[in-house]
Structures are given as structure tokens and as C-alpha cells.
Design an enzyme around this catalytic site. Structure first.
Site, PDB file in Angstrom:
ATOM      1  N   SER A 179       0.794  -1.228   0.000  1.00  0.00           N
ATOM      2  CA  SER A 179       0.000   0.000   0.000  1.00  0.00           C
ATOM      3  C   SER A 179       0.828   1.280   0.000  1.00  0.00           C
ATOM      4  CB  SER A 179      -0.948  -0.004   1.193  1.00  0.00           C
ATOM      5  OG  SER A 179      -0.239  -0.196   2.393  1.00  0.00           O
ATOM      6  N   HIS A 207      -5.515  -3.361  -2.731  1.00  0.00           N
ATOM      7  CA  HIS A 207      -5.180  -2.365  -3.756  1.00  0.00           C
ATOM      8  C   HIS A 207      -5.206  -2.933  -5.166  1.00  0.00           C
ATOM      9  CE1 HIS A 207      -4.225   1.101  -1.322  1.00  0.00           C
ATOM     10  NE2 HIS A 207      -3.715   0.273  -0.439  1.00  0.00           N
ATOM     11  N   LYS A 238     -11.818   0.895  -2.095  1.00  0.00           N
ATOM     12  CA  LYS A 238     -10.800   1.485  -2.957  1.00  0.00           C
ATOM     13  C   LYS A 238     -11.333   1.553  -4.393  1.00  0.00           C
ATOM     14  CE  LYS A 238      -7.444   0.893   0.501  1.00  0.00           C
ATOM     15  NZ  LYS A 238      -6.852  -0.014   1.427  1.00  0.00           N
TER      16      LYS A 238
END
Ligand SMILES: *Cc1c(COP(=O)(O)O)cnc(C)c1O
Length: 384
Positions: A179, A207, A238
Site C-alpha cells: 500500500s 489495492h 478502494k
């Protein structure tokens, strides 16, 4: 004494440029946001596909509110389990290519819940040094013996596993896309090693979901490992543009977590409208592959532009670490960028190791080439 330590600690943070503050966004979350009445190009959001303010997501949430109201009033196991939770879990399992999935209010809680249920005292959990804070917290809270290997060092992982035969259960855990560095884990090697030593493997695809893989299913899809990872973790907050976390895996794993995960059992169910938004986000990712294509076009464009003045920055994902080193340096650069209309907060210890303070640039599908050019123009001017 009493409560005085608080002001002392705050002052210490202030003196070492580590005091954090909140910037308030006055607009919707897009590639351009408004702060104090002024417009800023945002290069720091995990909203990689720009879905957080997408009309279809908003519409789905609004329709769900009309049909099901807002709150859920209880945890899932009491009376908070609604149709949209079931539908979303089914969708996540289909999306990730697993038998089943379990939803948590956030990704943080998914990591905590899974780790604390799967391992405890007498077990060992082994993770990458740069794993996300939620993984580290879960490992610590689990009570299991917690070992870390140097970043992406599969040899060290193997040697730790070689020495772990005495433990009851063994769990290997890694971020897929890291990250704060944006680099990617050697998943295939890790999967082989975990199998060789009969350890469970958990991959945090937070992610990568909606970013990697032909169908945006994540780094596990990208590496051809679908169905081969015991425990797949992801976030809906996300690229999916919504809120929530999940674990995907076999049916027994998911039933086990529904019975054992304290961060699933002892918390109120997500609002149905949040589930509707997540469903819409996952559907958009599957149906409109141009979103991911645009994100990757921007990643390659930024990479080519950046290489004109620094060629040492690895660009493997939408996360580009611009490492400054000193905390003051990172803070000052962030301030200068902000004065130039660009929002990228500094990332400092303890989020990253001391001496590696940085600006973490995040790209979005909705940035234009001009937006990226502007960042790359301003960056060397403010940095040098
Ligand atoms: C953001 C993130 C999480 C936590 O997810 P939330 O849904 O934001 O709580 C977990 N793991 C990684 C690697 C992340 O980047």
C-alpha cells in the site's frame, strides 16, 4: 501528571514534523476536489477508477435507501442480515472465483477478524515486513507467534517455514500490492512455498481489486492463482468506490469465520445501501473494462513522464512512491505542491519506516493526461 502526557506527546509530534491534521474536502471525491473554496488536483485517493462519485453507484445506493431504508439495527447474526448482504457476498465470491465470501464493515475489520480466528497461541503467522497496518494489528491481536521476513524475500520466508514445523497451525500472509510502495508481491513463489510447507496462505488484495487482472479481479487473477489461495482478503473501499471489506474462500472457511470472527459478530451490519453501491461498483468493473484500461494508460503515461527526470522510481501499480527520506522534507514538499494546487499529503513514520518519508502519488482512471503533466511539471520545480 494525570492527563498532561497528551499535550506533551502532541508537542513532541509537532517538534518532529509528525503531527497530522485533517484536510476537509468540500466537494465529491473526484480527481479534482475542493478545499477551503479552492480547487485541487488530487493524487492521493484510492478511488482508482473514479467510482466513488459514479452516477450508477449513487443511483443504486439511492434506490436501496428507498426500498430498504438506511440503518440495519443489529449485527448480521441477530437481525441485521438483509437481502443485499447476501447478494453482495454471492457477487464477491463469483468475482473472486471462490465458493463463498463473508462481508465485514471495513477491510481493516476483515483482516482482524480473519487473522484472530485462524491463528492463536501455539500457532505461527509469517508476514512480509511491509504488510498493511491492519494485517500487523491482526497478527499481534491473534496471540500467535508473529514473524516477519524482509520485503518480498521468499528465501527468508522459506527458511522461516523450514524452522516452523513444531507449530500447530502455520499461516503466511502478504499484501498483493503493497500500500505504501505500490510494488507487487511474488505471489506465485509465495504460493508454492506455502504449499510446500503445508501452511495456509492469506493474500490481501485490497489495492489490486479493480486494478489488476484482465477482468479487474485482482493480482490473484493476474497471476493465474484463482482458486489456489486459501484466504483472499479485499476491500470495497478502494477501486470499487464503496465501503466494506471481505474474505473470500471455501464454504467451510466462510462458515468458520461467520462463527468465529469477533469483528463480524460483534458489530452492526453495513447499511444495505452500502452493499448496493458495492454491487454496482463490482458490476461496473466487470462490464466496463475501459475503466481499467484508462487507469493503466495513465499509469504508463505517468511512468514515461516521470522517467524524464528520475529513473529510479518503480511504477508497478497506480501507487507511485516518491521517497524523500526526511520527514520535514516530505512535509515541505507536500506544502509546496498544495500551494500549486496539488493535493498529496506526506506519508511519515510510523506508516512507513523512519528515513523513508514520502509523497505517495495515486493515479486515477479519471485523471487526464494534462492533469498528470501538471503534476510532473510541478514536482521537479518544487522538489529541487
Ligand atoms: C486499505 C487497506 C486495508 C483496509 O481496508 P479498509 O476497507 O480501508 O478498511 C487493508 N489492507 C490493505 C493492504 C489496505 O491498503
Amino acid at each position: 501528571m494525570g492527563i498532561d502526557f497528551i499535550s506533551n506527546e502532541l508537542k513532541a509530534l509537532q517538534d518532529s514534523a509528525l503531527l497530522r491534521d485533517l484536510k476537509t474536502i468540500e466537494s465529491a471525491q473526484d480527481s479534482c476536489v475542493q478545499i477551503n473554496g479552492k480547487s485541487y488536483l488530487s493524487f492521493c485517493s484510492n478511488n482508482y477508477l473514479g467510482l466513488a462519485n459514479h452516477p450508477k453507484i449513487k443511483q443504486s445506493a439511492i434506490e436501496a435507501i428507498h426500498q430498504y431504508g438506511w440503518g440495519t439495527g443489529a449485527s448480521r447474526l441477530i437481525s441485521g442480515n438483509m437481502l443485499l448482504h447476501q447478494a453482495l457476498e454471492k457477487k464477491i465470491a463469483e468475482f473472486k472465483g471462490t465458493e463463498a465470501a463473508i462481508l465485514f464493515p471495513t477491510g481493516y475489520m476483515a483482516n482482524l477478524g480473519a487473522l484472530c480466528s485462524l491463528v492463536s497461541k501455539g500457532d505461527i503467522v509469517i508476514g512480509d515486513k511491509l504488510n498493511h497496518a491492519s494485517i500487523i494489528d491482526g497478527c499481534r491481536l491473534s496471540g500467535a507467534t508473529f514473524r516477519i521476513y524482509p520485503h518480498k524475500d521468499v528465501r527468508q520466508l522459506e527458511s522461516l517455514l523450514q524452522r516452523s514445523s513444531a507449530w500447530r497451525r502455520k499461516l503466511v500472509i502478504t499484501d498483493s500490492v503493497f500500500s505504501m510502495d505500490g510494488d507487487i508481491a511474488p505471489l506465485m513463489e509465495i504460493a508454492d512455498i506455502a504449499k510446500k510447507y503445508d501452511a495456509m496462505l492469506m493474500v490481501d488484495d485490497a489495492h489490486a481489486t479493480g486494478v489488476f487482472g484482465k477482468q479487474g479481479k485482482g493480482l490473484i487473477e493476474h497471476c493465474g492463482l484463482e482458486g489456489k489461495i486459501d484466504i483472499v482478503m479485499g476491500s470495497l473501499s478502494k477501486a470499487v468506490g464503496s465501503i466494506g471489506g471481505f474474505i473470500a474462500g471455501s464454504k467451510p472457511l466462510i462458515s468458520f469465520l461467520k462463527n468465529k470472527s469477533r469483528s463480524f459478530i460483534y458489530t452492526t451490519a453495513l447499511p444495505p445501501a452500502a452493499c448496493a453501491a458495492s454491487l454496482a461498483g463490482l458490476t461496473l468493473i466487470q462490464e466496463d473494462t475501459s475503466l481499467i484500461d484508462r487507469l493503466w494508460k495513465n499509469i504508463y503515461f505517468a511512468k514515461s513522464q516521470l522517467s524524464k527526470f528520475v529513473n529510479t522510481i518503480p511504477v508497478e501499480s497506480p501507487i507511485i512512491p516518491f521517497i524523500i527520506g526526511s520527514t520535514e522534507g516530505a512535509v515541505n514538499l507536500s506544502i509546496k505542491l498544495f500551494e500549486n494546487g496539488i493535493l498529496i499529503p506526506p506519508i511519515r513514520p510510523p506508516t512507513v519506516p523512519p528515513g523513508t518519508s514520502r509523497l505517495r502519488i495515486s493515479l486515477m482512471a479519471t485523471h487526464s493526461e494534462d492533469d498528470i503533466k501538471r503534476l510532473i511539471d510541478v514536482l521537479p520545480r518544487t522538489w529541487l
